[in-house]
Write an enzyme that holds these catalytic residues in place. Sequence first.
Site, PDB file in Angstrom:
ATOM      1  NE  ARG A 259      10.173   8.514   1.518  1.00 48.11           N
ATOM      2  CZ  ARG A 259       9.285   7.843   2.249  1.00 48.11           C
ATOM      3  NH1 ARG A 259       8.016   8.185   2.253  1.00 48.11           N
ATOM      4  NH2 ARG A 259       9.675   6.830   2.983  1.00 48.11           N
TER       5      ARG A 259
ATOM      6  CG  HIS B 268      -0.882   1.659   8.403  1.00 44.84           C
ATOM      7  ND1 HIS B 268      -1.416   1.856   7.161  1.00 44.84           N
ATOM      8  CD2 HIS B 268       0.468   1.615   8.227  1.00 44.84           C
ATOM      9  CE1 HIS B 268      -0.451   1.955   6.273  1.00 44.84           C
ATOM     10  NE2 HIS B 268       0.704   1.799   6.901  1.00 44.84           N
TER      11      HIS B 268
ATOM     12  CB  SER C 162       4.869   8.394   4.295  1.00 44.20           C
ATOM     13  OG  SER C 162       4.180   7.605   3.390  1.00 44.20           O
TER      14      SER C 162
ATOM     15  CE  LYS D  40       0.049   6.133   3.136  1.00 42.54           C
ATOM     16  NZ  LYS D  40       1.281   6.477   2.462  1.00 42.54           N
TER      17      LYS D  40
HETATM   18  N1  URA Z   1       4.272   2.860   3.670  1.00 45.07           N
HETATM   19  C1  URA Z   1       3.913   4.144   3.456  1.00 45.07           C
HETATM   20  O1  URA Z   1       2.733   4.450   3.351  1.00 45.07           O
HETATM   21  N2  URA Z   1       4.892   5.075   3.375  1.00 45.07           N
HETATM   22  C2  URA Z   1       6.199   4.798   3.507  1.00 45.07           C
HETATM   23  O2  URA Z   1       7.013   5.691   3.440  1.00 45.07           O
HETATM   24  C3  URA Z   1       6.559   3.442   3.720  1.00 45.07           C
HETATM   25  C4  URA Z   1       5.571   2.492   3.813  1.00 45.07           C
END
Ligand code: URA
Length: 435
Positions: A168, A82, A183, A187
């Site tokens: 946010r 990522h 966050s 994922k």
């Molecule tokens: N990318 C994300 O998936 N979440 C964030 O808070 C910042 C960047």
Amino acid sequence: MRIVDLIQKKKQGEELTWDEINYIVQGYTKGEIPDYQISAFLMAVYFKGMSKEETANLTLAFVNSGDVVDLSAIDGIKVDKHSTGGVGDKISLIVIPLVASVGVPVAKMSGRGLGHTGGTIDKLESIEGFKTTLDRNEFISNVNTYKMAIVGQSANLTPADKKIYALRDVTATVDSIPLIASSVMSKKIASGADAIVLDVKVGSGAFMKSLDEARELAETMVAIGKSLNRKTIAVITNMSQPLGHEVGNANEVKEAIDVLSNKGSADETAVALTVASYMAVLGGAFADYDSAYSALKQKITSGQALNNLKELIKIQGGNPDIVDNPDMLPQAEYHIEVKSPNEGYVQSINAENIGISAMLLGAGRKTKEDSIDFSAGITMLKKVGDQVNKDDTLCVLHTNLQEHDAAERVALKAFAINESKPQTVIEETVLAVIS
Ligand code: URA
């Protein structure tokens, strides 16, 4: 439990329990807690931070809010990577076929671009016919057979994060390390990988502007991964200017082909080989980084990694001939040269402005509903530290839009050109590794 008491508790800097964090996340996802109270809670987290345990609990609450992908039918250690987001970041396009070439299964879920940053799924869709949705059986069977597959994220992955991220964005609480870390990691964990390599970007084009902040974010994410039993390594890489020479969609696919053909720029190749090497180590194919690095480099020089890209395109329905003939990719009608207003040295290139200019040319979306032009983008001819004469071309804008003055202005503004040589060119592309 009352949300107002939990906001108060966080405001005083106290630590929340798992039950309290889960109550907040579930209550908001189900619509039982209103935006204004979650906004206040997010601002309290912004100022008071979260402990490592709270951050891991917040991540888990996000994961539990939606689907969790089960990849247990895939043999071996599934690795994912990522990036925290940048401009010209085409590393996923390179590492998927590269890591698969050493037998490590890559079951990749990626996103689309929004605002000034691009997304891997959009880049791949610039290849005619390339399918970015596969049903579960096809996805698993492709990874078992070919060691690689890539799809867009399922709609119901971490819905709590989606809802909180949107809030946010409009409450000035994006740039909080525990909120970004939970966050991102939620994922990755919901996507089902066993091992994760994080590419944490630092510099003008990234969320983290300083190395200290990037290190803190990297350490927080690695700690979350480990506490949730995922092997996790973070590399901190330079995003003080766009990565490589191409920014856009089709032109980034072209540059990924160059890297896999051993003709890539030094910065792009260095980040790709570093990320791929750690993926191969976590995937269990090599005992250490150095042996992974030299084997992967050999896969590039032998042409095997490039053949794997052809295979990935073919099995997902695209035309693999674009690898040998990249001019078959979408081409823009207009090519506008942005010229240097004076002579001197390129002191800095604001990567965010280059990303915004590319978006204005049609390469990105202002809102989720916008469609994009795969042929639009920017070719960077000058990079930080380069000497330029007046009227030298700094970059070339590619677009189908007749009206491109605003994009031209923003691209020009991205370049700072001074008489003296810049004192602090960050030469290294990989600045630190956190494991
Ligand atoms: N990318 C994300 O998936 N979440 C964030 O808070 C910042 C960047």
